[in-house]
Scaffold this active site. Sequence first.
Site, PDB file in Angstrom:
ATOM      1  N   ASN A 230     -15.849 -21.429   7.924  1.00 59.53           N
ATOM      2  CA  ASN A 230     -16.519 -22.681   7.588  1.00 59.53           C
ATOM      3  C   ASN A 230     -17.620 -22.979   8.597  1.00 59.53           C
ATOM      4  O   ASN A 230     -17.743 -22.285   9.617  1.00 59.53           O
ATOM      5  CB  ASN A 230     -15.508 -23.837   7.603  1.00 59.53           C
ATOM      6  CG  ASN A 230     -14.643 -23.877   6.340  1.00 59.53           C
ATOM      7  OD1 ASN A 230     -14.998 -23.299   5.320  1.00 59.53           O
ATOM      8  ND2 ASN A 230     -13.524 -24.567   6.418  1.00 59.53           N
TER       9      ASN A 230
ATOM     10  N   TYR B 161      -5.170 -15.908  -1.298  1.00 55.98           N
ATOM     11  CA  TYR B 161      -6.460 -15.534  -1.881  1.00 55.98           C
ATOM     12  C   TYR B 161      -6.356 -14.503  -3.012  1.00 55.98           C
ATOM     13  O   TYR B 161      -7.126 -14.547  -3.965  1.00 55.98           O
ATOM     14  CB  TYR B 161      -7.438 -15.087  -0.781  1.00 55.98           C
ATOM     15  CG  TYR B 161      -7.967 -16.266   0.008  1.00 55.98           C
ATOM     16  CD1 TYR B 161      -7.107 -17.033   0.794  1.00 55.98           C
ATOM     17  CD2 TYR B 161      -9.294 -16.654  -0.050  1.00 55.98           C
ATOM     18  CE1 TYR B 161      -7.564 -18.130   1.500  1.00 55.98           C
ATOM     19  CE2 TYR B 161      -9.761 -17.750   0.653  1.00 55.98           C
ATOM     20  CZ  TYR B 161      -8.887 -18.484   1.427  1.00 55.98           C
ATOM     21  OH  TYR B 161      -9.346 -19.579   2.114  1.00 55.98           O
TER      22      TYR B 161
ATOM     23  N   HIS C 128     -11.333 -12.702   0.927  1.00 56.72           N
ATOM     24  CA  HIS C 128      -9.912 -12.802   1.275  1.00 56.72           C
ATOM     25  C   HIS C 128      -9.742 -12.565   2.783  1.00 56.72           C
ATOM     26  O   HIS C 128     -10.115 -11.487   3.259  1.00 56.72           O
ATOM     27  CB  HIS C 128      -9.135 -11.754   0.462  1.00 56.72           C
ATOM     28  CG  HIS C 128      -7.676 -11.682   0.777  1.00 56.72           C
ATOM     29  ND1 HIS C 128      -6.969 -12.738   1.316  1.00 56.72           N
ATOM     30  CD2 HIS C 128      -6.784 -10.673   0.636  1.00 56.72           C
ATOM     31  CE1 HIS C 128      -5.709 -12.371   1.482  1.00 56.72           C
ATOM     32  NE2 HIS C 128      -5.575 -11.130   1.088  1.00 56.72           N
TER      33      HIS C 128
ATOM     34  N   HIS D 286     -14.316 -24.835  -2.993  1.00 60.89           N
ATOM     35  CA  HIS D 286     -15.532 -24.046  -2.727  1.00 60.89           C
ATOM     36  C   HIS D 286     -16.181 -23.562  -4.034  1.00 60.89           C
ATOM     37  O   HIS D 286     -16.750 -22.477  -4.086  1.00 60.89           O
ATOM     38  CB  HIS D 286     -15.237 -22.838  -1.824  1.00 60.89           C
ATOM     39  CG  HIS D 286     -14.734 -23.205  -0.469  1.00 60.89           C
ATOM     40  ND1 HIS D 286     -15.564 -23.367   0.622  1.00 60.89           N
ATOM     41  CD2 HIS D 286     -13.482 -23.459  -0.019  1.00 60.89           C
ATOM     42  CE1 HIS D 286     -14.842 -23.684   1.687  1.00 60.89           C
ATOM     43  NE2 HIS D 286     -13.574 -23.761   1.324  1.00 60.89           N
TER      44      HIS D 286
HETATM   45 FE1  HDE Z   1      -9.739 -21.330   1.624  1.00 64.80          FE
HETATM   46  N1  HDE Z   1      -9.468 -20.907  -0.344  1.00 64.80           N
HETATM   47  N2  HDE Z   1      -7.809 -21.877   1.770  1.00 64.80           N
HETATM   48  N3  HDE Z   1     -10.017 -21.954   3.558  1.00 64.80           N
HETATM   49  N4  HDE Z   1     -11.666 -20.877   1.507  1.00 64.80           N
HETATM   50  C1  HDE Z   1     -10.416 -20.464  -1.181  1.00 64.80           C
HETATM   51  O1  HDE Z   1     -10.153 -18.704  -2.694  1.00 64.80           O
HETATM   52  C2  HDE Z   1      -6.843 -21.608   0.854  1.00 64.80           C
HETATM   53  C3  HDE Z   1      -9.067 -22.415   4.396  1.00 64.80           C
HETATM   54  C4  HDE Z   1     -12.591 -20.868   2.514  1.00 64.80           C
HETATM   55  O2  HDE Z   1     -17.211 -18.278  -1.015  1.00 64.80           O
HETATM   56  C5  HDE Z   1      -9.860 -20.063  -2.510  1.00 64.80           C
HETATM   57  O3  HDE Z   1     -11.493 -17.388  -3.945  1.00 64.80           O
HETATM   58  C6  HDE Z   1      -5.538 -21.973   1.354  1.00 64.80           C
HETATM   59  C7  HDE Z   1      -9.556 -22.467   5.743  1.00 64.80           C
HETATM   60  C8  HDE Z   1     -13.877 -20.472   2.017  1.00 64.80           C
HETATM   61  O4  HDE Z   1     -15.708 -17.473  -2.394  1.00 64.80           O
HETATM   62  C9  HDE Z   1      -8.358 -20.286  -2.352  1.00 64.80           C
HETATM   63  C10 HDE Z   1      -5.761 -22.468   2.611  1.00 64.80           C
HETATM   64  C11 HDE Z   1     -10.850 -22.019   5.674  1.00 64.80           C
HETATM   65  C12 HDE Z   1     -13.691 -20.232   0.658  1.00 64.80           C
HETATM   66  C13 HDE Z   1      -8.266 -20.813  -0.955  1.00 64.80           C
HETATM   67  C14 HDE Z   1      -7.181 -22.398   2.863  1.00 64.80           C
HETATM   68  C15 HDE Z   1     -11.121 -21.700   4.307  1.00 64.80           C
HETATM   69  C16 HDE Z   1     -12.301 -20.488   0.374  1.00 64.80           C
HETATM   70  C17 HDE Z   1     -10.482 -20.728  -3.692  1.00 64.80           C
HETATM   71  C18 HDE Z   1      -4.742 -23.027   3.583  1.00 64.80           C
HETATM   72  C19 HDE Z   1     -11.858 -21.899   6.806  1.00 64.80           C
HETATM   73  C20 HDE Z   1     -14.734 -19.824  -0.347  1.00 64.80           C
HETATM   74  C21 HDE Z   1     -11.244 -19.675  -4.430  1.00 64.80           C
HETATM   75  C22 HDE Z   1      -3.815 -22.088   4.019  1.00 64.80           C
HETATM   76  C23 HDE Z   1     -11.455 -20.993   7.851  1.00 64.80           C
HETATM   77  C24 HDE Z   1     -14.955 -18.351  -0.366  1.00 64.80           C
HETATM   78  C25 HDE Z   1     -11.022 -18.468  -3.694  1.00 64.80           C
HETATM   79  C26 HDE Z   1     -16.048 -17.999  -1.332  1.00 64.80           C
HETATM   80  C27 HDE Z   1     -11.726 -20.329  -0.897  1.00 64.80           C
HETATM   81  C28 HDE Z   1      -7.086 -21.101  -0.406  1.00 64.80           C
HETATM   82  C29 HDE Z   1      -7.756 -22.866   4.053  1.00 64.80           C
HETATM   83  C30 HDE Z   1     -12.393 -21.209   3.891  1.00 64.80           C
HETATM   84  C31 HDE Z   1      -7.714 -21.192  -3.372  1.00 64.80           C
HETATM   85  C32 HDE Z   1      -4.235 -21.831   0.627  1.00 64.80           C
HETATM   86  C33 HDE Z   1      -8.780 -22.908   6.977  1.00 64.80           C
HETATM   87  C34 HDE Z   1     -15.160 -20.364   2.799  1.00 64.80           C
HETATM   88  O5  HDE Z   1      -7.655 -19.087  -2.434  1.00 64.80           O
END
Ligand code: HDE
Length: 663
Positions: free
Chosen positions: A142, A356, A333, A69
Site C-alpha cells: 500500500n 488471495y 498474491h 481494490h
Molecule cells: Fe489485500 N486483498 N487483504 N491487503 N490487497 C486483495 O485480492 C486481503 C491487505 C492489497 O491490484 C484481494 O485479488 C486479506 C494488506 C492490494 O490486484 C483479497 C487481508 C495489504 C490489493 C484481499 C488483506 C493489502 C489487495 C481482493 C487481511 C497491504 C490489490 C482482490 C489479511 C500490505 C491488488 C484480490 C491488485 C487485494 C484480501 C490485507 C494490499 C480479497 C484477507 C495488509 C494492494 O484477496
Amino acid sequence: MSNKKKDQLNEVEKSNDDKVMTTNNGVKVSEDENTLTVGERGPSLLEDFHFREKIMHFDHERIPERVVHARGFGAHGEFQVYEDLSKYTSADFLTHPEKTTPLFVRFSTVQGSKGSPDTVRDVRGFATKFYTDEGIFDLVGNDIPVFFIQDAIKFPDLIHAVKPEPHNEMPQGGTAHDTFWDFFAQNPESTHTAVWAMSDRGIPKDFRQVEGFGVHTFRLVNSEGQSYFVKFHWKPLQGLESLVWDEAQILHGKDVDFHRKDLYESIEKGDYPEWELGLQIIRPEQEFDFDFDILDPTKIWPEDDVPVQRVGKMTLNQNVTNVFDETEQAAFHPGHIVPGIDFSNDPLLQGRLFSYTDTQITRLGGPNFNQIPINRPVNEVHNNQREGMHQTSVNKGQVAYHKNALNNNDPHTTPKEEGGYEHYQEKVEGRKIQKRSESFKDYYSQAKLYLNSLTQPEFDHTVDGFSFEIGMCKSVMVKQNAVNQLNKVDRTLAERVAKNVGVEVPAENEEVQSDAKDSKLTMEKFDIPLAGHSVAVAVNGDISADTLKSYAKTFTEHKLNYAFVGQHPKDISEDYGITETFDTAHPTLFDSLIVLSDGSDILPPVEEFAELTYKHNKPLIVSQAAETNLADAKLNLTAPGVFVSDDPNTIVQAFDRARYWDR
Ligand code: HDE
C-alpha cells in the site's frame, strides 16, 4: 519493458488490422448488422449462430470486480538492482546488477467500486509483480506503511465497516460514514492507520508521487541460510505530493479518472515515473530490541532508527495494450515469492497467504488463472497439475504424477543449492491458542509519533480530515466514541475535532506523553522536481501567438505539461494552440496557473481560475496587464507564491514550492 515479458505478451497480442471478421469458430461473417429473420418484418430465427454467439459473449463480458481494490490502474516496467545483495539474499533479481527484471504495477483505491472517482480519501494499493528468472515475486503493498488490523480474521469486519453501508449502498468511494468510524472507535488497533489516512497521505496528488510499502515484515535469506527481517519500501523519484481536500472533492466531478490519466499520459509522453526499492533490515538478534513488536503490521520501523537502504530502481515505461486483459486479470498474491525471500509470522500476512488464491478463483473463474498472459512467469512452468476450468496448455504424455519411472521421474524436483525453493527453517514451538500477543497492545504511541512528526500545515490538514469524516457520521454516539479515541493519542487533535463535529471534549486528557519524532514521516522530506508538473495559462482577451509560443518554449525546456485555456479554441501553430476552453478545463486539473491578459475586463472564469488556484495554495503568476484587472478577486497578490511577472521563466521560481501553505 524488458524483452522477456514483452515477447511473451507480443505472442498473444491480436490485432484486427487488415483482417476479415469471423465467428469464434473461424467462419467468415457476411452480415453483422441484421439478424436472420423470416422476411423483412418477421420474427428472428434461433439458427442465427453468429447472432447467438455475439450476444452470448457480450452477456458474459463482466467478471466480478475485486472485493477490495476494485478501482485500479496498471503499467509495465522494469527493475534493476544497484549492487549484488547476496549478503542478505539469494534472490536472483536482487543479486545481479546487470539484469533488468520485467514487472507490472497496479495502483488502486480500496473502498470504491470499479467506476468510483480516483481522488477519494483512501489508502492506495501499490502492487508489484516482478517476473524474475526464478519465478514471480509479488510485492502487494500500500501507499501507507501500516494497516488497520493486526490479525487477518478481522479483515471481513474491517471491510464490511469500510464499504458502502448495506442498507442503502452509500457512500461510494469513501470512509466518511458511521460504520467505518464505529469500527475505528471499537477497534483501537486501527488508530495508527486512520491517522495516516486522515492526513495528506489519504489524498495523493497522483500515482507517480506516492510512496510504496510492503507493510509486513518479510525475511531475506542468503545462500548460507542466514535470515534477516526486512520491510520493503518504494521511494518515488517524482517527489511526494497531495491534493487539498476541497480540490480532491471538486476533482471527483471534474475528472473521475484524474490519477489514471496522469499515469497513462506521463508514460505515453516518455516521462517515465521511477521509484527506488528501499530495504529496512533488522538482524535476527535485534528482534526484541524495539519498543514495538516487529511482527505487528500496525507499526512502522522508524526510519531514523532503522534507515532505509535504497538498493535498486523501478521504471514504469509502457502502458498496457488492453486494460481488461492485463490490469483487470492481473492476479497478485503475497504468497508468490522466490528463493531468497520468505515470510515472517505476522498474523495479518499469514492470513493473506490463504486469501488471495481464493479470491482469484472466484474472480477469474477457476484454478488456471496463472496461465492468463499477464500472470504467466517468464521462466518455464512444469508440474503434474492438470485440467480445471480454462486450461490453455496441451499437456503431453502418459504420466502426470510424481514419482514415476515411466517418464524418468520428470518433471523432477531441484535441491536448494540448484535453485529449488526451500522454506526458512525457523524453530517454532508453543501451545495452540487464540490470543493476541501482549506485545501488540500499544495502539497509540506510533499514532502520536506520526502526529508529532508532521509540520503544522500537515497537522492542520489532519484535523480537517478527521473533522470532515467524523462530521459526516449521523450517530452522535459514534462521533463521540471516535473523538474519545483521538483523545488517547493527542489532546489538541481531540479538542479541535470535538469542536468541529459538535461533541464533548473528553473530560480527561489521556494523550500519549511523548515528544518522539521521526524525521522521515513528513511529506516535506522529499525534494520535488519541477519536471512533470503542469501549468494552465488562462488567456484573457487577445494575446499574440508569439507571446504564447515563448511561454510554450519555456515549459517544454523544463518538461512541464501545459495547456492554454481561452474562451475559444485557437490554432496558433501546428503543434499547440489554445486547445482548452473555460468549459473543458478547470484549475483543479493543473498544478499552477499563469494569467495573461490584454488589459481588457477580466472574464469571470479567469477570475475563478485565479481564485481557486490561490485557495488551493498553488503557484500563481499574474501578468502585469492582468494585475489591475484582478484587484477585486478574492486573493492577495502580495501573498506567498503569487508572482506578478511577464517573464515566462518566473514559473521556475514559482515552483520553488509545490504548495504555499503560509498563504
Ligand atoms: Fe489485500 N486483498 N487483504 N491487503 N490487497 C486483495 O485480492 C486481503 C491487505 C492489497 O491490484 C484481494 O485479488 C486479506 C494488506 C492490494 O490486484 C483479497 C487481508 C495489504 C490489493 C484481499 C488483506 C493489502 C489487495 C481482493 C487481511 C497491504 C490489490 C482482490 C489479511 C500490505 C491488488 C484480490 C491488485 C487485494 C484480501 C490485507 C494490499 C480479497 C484477507 C495488509 C494492494 O484477496
